[in-house]
Every structure is written in structure tokens, then in C-alpha cells.
Design a protein around this motif. Structure first.
Motif, PDB file in Angstrom:
ATOM      1  N   ILE A 105      43.739 -31.793  48.461  1.00 27.56           N
ATOM      2  CA  ILE A 105      42.657 -30.812  48.515  1.00 27.56           C
ATOM      3  C   ILE A 105      43.070 -29.679  49.444  1.00 27.56           C
ATOM      4  CG2 ILE A 105      41.430 -32.108  50.326  1.00 27.56           C
ATOM      5  CD1 ILE A 105      38.793 -31.018  49.030  1.00 27.56           C
ATOM      6  N   GLY A 106      42.767 -28.454  49.014  1.00 35.72           N
ATOM      7  CA  GLY A 106      43.180 -27.309  49.821  1.00 35.72           C
ATOM      8  C   GLY A 106      42.384 -26.064  49.513  1.00 35.72           C
ATOM      9  N   GLN A 107      42.630 -25.038  50.297  1.00 34.84           N
ATOM     10  CA  GLN A 107      41.961 -23.747  50.133  1.00 34.84           C
ATOM     11  C   GLN A 107      42.631 -22.962  49.001  1.00 34.84           C
ATOM     12  OE1 GLN A 107      43.047 -23.378  54.129  1.00 34.84           O
ATOM     13  NE2 GLN A 107      40.976 -23.115  54.924  1.00 34.84           N
ATOM     14  N   ASP A 108      41.815 -22.276  48.229  1.00 34.89           N
ATOM     15  CA  ASP A 108      42.318 -21.618  47.016  1.00 34.89           C
ATOM     16  C   ASP A 108      42.881 -20.235  47.336  1.00 34.89           C
ATOM     17  OD1 ASP A 108      42.969 -21.047  44.455  1.00 34.89           O
ATOM     18  OD2 ASP A 108      40.923 -20.792  43.727  1.00 34.89           O
ATOM     19  N   TYR A 109      44.054 -20.243  47.932  1.00 33.16           N
ATOM     20  CA  TYR A 109      44.852 -19.019  48.075  1.00 33.16           C
ATOM     21  C   TYR A 109      46.304 -19.447  48.167  1.00 33.16           C
ATOM     22  CZ  TYR A 109      45.253 -19.513  53.243  1.00 33.16           C
ATOM     23  OH  TYR A 109      45.524 -19.933  54.520  1.00 33.16           O
ATOM     24  N   SER A 110      47.204 -18.516  48.388  1.00 33.03           N
ATOM     25  CA  SER A 110      48.631 -18.802  48.239  1.00 33.03           C
ATOM     26  C   SER A 110      49.074 -20.008  49.055  1.00 33.03           C
ATOM     27  CB  SER A 110      49.455 -17.564  48.617  1.00 33.03           C
ATOM     28  OG  SER A 110      49.162 -17.124  49.937  1.00 33.03           O
ATOM     29  N   PHE A 111      48.627 -20.095  50.302  1.00 33.77           N
ATOM     30  CA  PHE A 111      49.029 -21.203  51.156  1.00 33.77           C
ATOM     31  C   PHE A 111      48.515 -22.532  50.609  1.00 33.77           C
ATOM     32  CE2 PHE A 111      47.187 -23.809  54.694  1.00 33.77           C
ATOM     33  CZ  PHE A 111      48.346 -24.488  55.014  1.00 33.77           C
ATOM     34  N   GLY A 112      47.222 -22.609  50.288  1.00 32.93           N
ATOM     35  CA  GLY A 112      46.647 -23.856  49.791  1.00 32.93           C
ATOM     36  C   GLY A 112      47.315 -24.320  48.509  1.00 32.93           C
ATOM     37  N   ARG A 113      47.616 -23.369  47.632  1.00 31.45           N
ATOM     38  CA  ARG A 113      48.289 -23.743  46.390  1.00 31.45           C
ATOM     39  C   ARG A 113      49.696 -24.257  46.661  1.00 31.45           C
ATOM     40  NH1 ARG A 113      45.229 -19.184  44.788  1.00 31.45           N
ATOM     41  NH2 ARG A 113      46.929 -17.718  45.147  1.00 31.45           N
ATOM     42  N   ILE A 172      53.884 -43.558  44.152  1.00 37.05           N
ATOM     43  CA  ILE A 172      52.565 -43.053  44.540  1.00 37.05           C
ATOM     44  C   ILE A 172      51.939 -42.277  43.383  1.00 37.05           C
ATOM     45  CG2 ILE A 172      51.442 -41.278  45.967  1.00 37.05           C
ATOM     46  CD1 ILE A 172      52.987 -42.259  48.339  1.00 37.05           C
ATOM     47  N   SER A 173      50.653 -42.484  43.181  1.00 43.72           N
ATOM     48  CA  SER A 173      49.910 -41.757  42.145  1.00 43.72           C
ATOM     49  C   SER A 173      49.109 -40.630  42.792  1.00 43.72           C
ATOM     50  CB  SER A 173      48.946 -42.689  41.407  1.00 43.72           C
ATOM     51  OG  SER A 173      49.637 -43.732  40.784  1.00 43.72           O
ATOM     52  N   ILE A 174      49.152 -39.439  42.201  1.00 47.80           N
ATOM     53  CA  ILE A 174      48.252 -38.348  42.601  1.00 47.80           C
ATOM     54  C   ILE A 174      46.987 -38.525  41.779  1.00 47.80           C
ATOM     55  CG2 ILE A 174      47.933 -35.863  42.843  1.00 47.80           C
ATOM     56  CD1 ILE A 174      50.251 -36.929  44.509  1.00 47.80           C
ATOM     57  N   VAL A 175      45.902 -38.978  42.410  1.00 46.85           N
ATOM     58  CA  VAL A 175      44.704 -39.366  41.662  1.00 46.85           C
ATOM     59  C   VAL A 175      43.678 -38.237  41.579  1.00 46.85           C
ATOM     60  CG1 VAL A 175      44.980 -41.821  42.130  1.00 46.85           C
ATOM     61  CG2 VAL A 175      43.682 -40.387  43.735  1.00 46.85           C
ATOM     62  N   GLY A 176      43.958 -37.108  42.201  1.00 43.89           N
ATOM     63  CA  GLY A 176      43.042 -35.976  42.108  1.00 43.89           C
ATOM     64  C   GLY A 176      43.564 -34.798  42.903  1.00 43.89           C
ATOM     65  N   GLU A 177      43.102 -33.603  42.516  1.00 41.38           N
ATOM     66  CA  GLU A 177      43.511 -32.397  43.227  1.00 41.38           C
ATOM     67  C   GLU A 177      42.417 -31.356  43.105  1.00 41.38           C
ATOM     68  OE1 GLU A 177      47.359 -29.414  43.750  1.00 41.38           O
ATOM     69  OE2 GLU A 177      47.328 -30.887  42.125  1.00 41.38           O
ATOM     70  N   ASP A 178      42.073 -30.723  44.223  1.00 44.86           N
ATOM     71  CA  ASP A 178      41.041 -29.692  44.243  1.00 44.86           C
ATOM     72  C   ASP A 178      41.500 -28.509  45.075  1.00 44.86           C
ATOM     73  OD1 ASP A 178      38.591 -30.112  42.782  1.00 44.86           O
ATOM     74  OD2 ASP A 178      38.271 -31.895  44.024  1.00 44.86           O
ATOM     75  N   LEU A 179      41.126 -27.319  44.613  1.00 42.68           N
ATOM     76  CA  LEU A 179      41.244 -26.095  45.394  1.00 42.68           C
ATOM     77  C   LEU A 179      39.846 -25.503  45.500  1.00 42.68           C
ATOM     78  CD1 LEU A 179      44.463 -24.528  43.825  1.00 42.68           C
ATOM     79  CD2 LEU A 179      44.252 -25.456  46.141  1.00 42.68           C
ATOM     80  N   HIS A 180      39.438 -25.137  46.710  1.00 43.95           N
ATOM     81  CA  HIS A 180      38.092 -24.602  46.912  1.00 43.95           C
ATOM     82  C   HIS A 180      38.176 -23.219  47.551  1.00 43.95           C
ATOM     83  CE1 HIS A 180      38.343 -25.305  51.256  1.00 43.95           C
ATOM     84  NE2 HIS A 180      38.912 -26.453  50.956  1.00 43.95           N
TER      85      HIS A 180
END
Length: 423
Positions: A185-193, A210-218
């Protein structure tokens, strides 16, 4: 002696003391100005104020030694703060004010989007105005592109970039046998992406199980309630969260996860300050990790003296967020100006290239090829104050961080794709 000469001498000696002193006294030399362009209001006020405190104590320390030695004498440093409200357009408007005032040094860091825009604008300004060029010193904008594809002779980064930080975090995760399901999970700008991209790439190479079970940008700085994101993390079954969030976006996220009753591990870039330790509370003990170039519980007299000098200057618990890299940055700038014997941007830039720093507990080197500072990094884990390795807490919260892994600068350095136009 003639009568005329005796009269002249007597007349001179009869002048008031203040008048005769003024003949030999010198006016103070003008300060060397540094412009800080960063967010000082709205959602990230606390982050901007923390930066200002760290820069100001560094400036005060340099001035207490007499300032910057130049051929015409010793000049003090001074800091001018410009609030960009975390906006790109506001930052570019403020940069024009800075260049109009002929301030030679710009510092910024709390947004990679802003840093990218500043690099472009400073490149153009320095081409248009070769007699009043500007040097950009970056203390926190960690998008790797800034010292790779977007690298510039006029830009120096004093923080480890996102891939360097993620590299050491994933080295720790690699050895964590209990990490099986990761949520990003991260902030939706260049750094977060970039943080999300880097985590995926490095985990796939180091821990393919390891499984990536979800991803969010806010949206950055706009989410007031992270409960919906916490619910998604819980529903995913994640045992580990990786985030580059900072400021209130981090504090509100960990509060929401705590309130949702989850017992997940957090691997973060910035969980060691700005309210996060208090927000996490006991749920973070042994479970929340942060990566930084230094932390108060590193140990040793030189490190302890550095930290306690900061706390003496800023005794309020809310002001307890120490950034070694920001103070290091100004110390290195001061030495580079003295070595160059001028504040002219190109000369100072050349003096900064391959410059080293050592203060008794931290060593760093400014890599000339891309202007990326190479320095050790610590991954630290949250503990109660007083536990082994945790003499100091953070922000009076009762919780601090102790070293879990230490990475020498040779282990944190990553290759660069920079092709710099030199001046």
C-alpha cells in the motif's frame, strides 16, 4: 613638533571613542542564503516542521563555529522557508521568487513529484542565467529516477533512494520465514508507485514463495479514514504489509490497521516518527520495522551526544524526529563552499563530487557519477523503551526502535543509469 601638528593630533584624540572605533570596525558579511521549498501547512505540516528543525540546528552549529570561510571573511548561513503546500505549481512559482532573490542554494525533499519539477526548472534557469545559477540539494525525495534517467549536474541527493531502501528491507524479509502473504500500500504518486514496483521485483527474486495478496495506491494527503483500506488488508489474509507512506498517511494507516484488530508485520520507510510509534502502540512491538540512515539507539558516545544535543535544543516530545541526513547535507555543503572558495553553483557542485563525510559514527560518500550519497542503512524494529537495545523512545511515546540489521554503504549502493551532462 609644529604647532599645527600638535593641534591636529589633539583634535583627533579628543574625538568620541565610538567615532574612532567606527573607523576600524567592519560591517558583518552578508549571509549565505539557503531556500527551503517544502510543505509547511495542511496534511504534512509536521513533516515540513521536522525538516526545518533539523536544517536550523545544522545551520546554528555551523554559525557557532564562525560560519563559512570565504576569501573575504566568514559568512553566516541563513535559512529562508517557502511553503509550497506540497504542490508542483506552487513550487515552481516559489522557485522563481528564489531565483529573483538570487539565493544560490535550494533544498527540498518531501515529494519526488516536486523534486522532478524542480530539477527540470533549475536546469532551464541555469542555462538561461549562467551568472546566477542554483544548486539543488535533496534530503528526502527518493524516486530512483532522480539520480538515474533524470539525473542532473545541479542536483544532489542525500537520502538513500527507494530502491536502496527496499533492497535492505527485502533482505530482512528474505530471512523472515513467517512472511508468506504480503500486501503493498502506498501513496499515488511517483514515489509510491516506485515502492510497489520495487517490492514486487525484489521479492520475486529473493523470495519467490511469497504471494502478493493485494496492492493499493491512495491519494496523497487526502484520505482521512483508512478503515476501508484496513478492511481490504484483513480480507486478503496478509501477514505482512510493505509501505512507503509518510506523514499523516502513515499514522492514519497504522491506526486503522490496529483498530481492525490485525496482527500483521509492517515493513516501512518512515514508521519511526511523526506520531506513528504512539499510534501503533503495543501492537507494533517486534512487528513494525523502519529503514533509515541512523536512529537514536545506534549506540556509542558520538551518536548519543549527537542525539542529546538535538533534544536539548528541541526538548518538546512532538519535536523529536531527528534526520541525520539533513544535518549531514548542510555540513557537506559548508565544506564544499569553503573548498570552492565561492558560492558559485558549478564550483560548489564540483567540490561536492566525491566528497566524504565522517562524524565518528557515520560515514558517507557523494558518488560523482550520479550525485547519489552512499551511506550505511539500519533496519530497526519497534520495542518498548528500556528493552534491550532501546534506551531512547521516539516522541515521548514510550516506544523506540532497536537495530535489527546494519548494512554498510557497500551493501546499500545500487548501480546507476545516469548519463550526466557536466559543467
Amino acid at each position: 613638533m609644529t604647532f599645527f601638528l600638535r593641534i591636529t593630533i589633539a583634535a583627533f584624540l579628543s574625538l568620541p571613542f565610538s567615532t574612532s572605533f567606527a573607523v576600524t570596525s567592519k560591517e558583518p558579511l552578508p549571509p549565505i542564503r539557503i531556500a527551503m521549498i517544502d510543505g509547511m501547512s495542511a496534511a504534512f505540516t509536521n513533516a515540513g516542521e521536522a525538516v526545518q528543525r533539523n536544517l536550523q540546528i545544522a545551520i546554528d552549529n555551523i554559525n557557532a563555529r564562525g560560519g563559512i570561510r570565504l576569501p573575504d571573511g566568514q559568512h553566516p548561513l541563513s535559512l529562508s522557508v517557502f511553503d509550497n503546500k506540497q504542490g508542483v505549481e506552487e513550487s515552481l512559482t516559489l522557485l522563481r521568487q528564489v531565483t529573483d532573490q538570487k539565493i544560490p542554494f535550494v533544498v527540498q525533499g518531501n515529494s519526488s513529484a516536486v523534486a522532478t519539477a524542480l530539477i527540470d526548472a533549475i536546469n532551464k534557469h541555469n542555462q538561461r542565467a549562467p551568472d546566477h545559477r542554483v544548486l539543488f540539494l535533496n534530503y528526502s525525495a527518493v524516486d530512483p529516477v532522480l539520480t538515474n534517467e533524470k539525473c542532473s549536474f545541479w542536483h544532489f541527493r542525500f537520502d538513500a533512494h527507494a530502491d536502496m531502501r527496499m533492497h535492505v528491507l527485502t533482505e530482512v524479509i528474505k530471512d523472515d520465514s513467517r512472511a508468506k502473504k504480503v500486501y503493498l500500500i502506498g501513496q499515488d504518486y511517483s514515489f509510491g508507485r516506485q515502492v510497489g514496483k520495487s517490492a514486487r521485483t525484489m521479492l520475486a527474486r529473493k523470495r519467490p514463495d511469497i504471494s502478493i495478496v493485494g496492492e493499493d495506491l491512495h491519494p496523497i494527503g487526502k484520505v482521512k479514514d483508512f478503515a476501508p483500506y484496513a478492511a481490504k488488508i484483513k480480507a486478503s489474509g496478509a501477514d505482512t504489509v510493505i509501505t512507503g507512506n509518510w506523514g499523516n498517511d502513515l499514522t492514519l494507516l497504522v491506526k486503522a490497521v490496529k483498530e481492525a484488530g490485525m496482527n500483521v508485520k509492517f515493513y516501512t520507510f518512515y514508521a519511526n516518527g511523526l506520531g506513528a510509534p504512539a499510534a501503533i502502540g503495543d501492537a507494533g512491538i517486534g512487528r513494525v520495522r523502519a529503514v533509515a540512515e541512523w536512529h537514536p539507539n545506534v549506540g556509542g558516545k558520538a551518536s548519543d551526544d549527537f542525539y542529546q544535543a538535538f533534544r536539548k535544543r528541541y526538548p518538546l516530545a512532538k519535536d523529536d524526529y531527528v534526520h541525520l541526513r539533513m544535518q549531514l547535507m548542510l555540513e557537506m555543503l559548508a565544506r564544499a563552499i569553503e573548498q570552492a572558495k565561492t558560492t558559485e553553483a558549478a564550483a560548489v557542485a564540483r567540490a561536492l563530487e566525491n566528497a566524504s563525510f565522517s562524524n565518528g559514527f557515520h560515514q558517507a560518500l557523494m558518488r560523482a557519477e550520479d550525485h547519489q550519497l552512499l551511506q550505511p542503512l539500519y533496519v530497526s524494529v519497534m520495542q518498548k523503551k528500556g528493552d534491550a537495545g532501546t534506551r531512547f523512545d521516539n516522541e515521548g511515546s514510550g516506544y523506540g526502535f532497536k537495530t535489527e540489521r546494519f548494512f554498510e554503504s557497500g551493501l546499500t549502493a545500487l548501480p546507476s543509469s545516469c548519463k550526466m551532462e557536466r559543467h
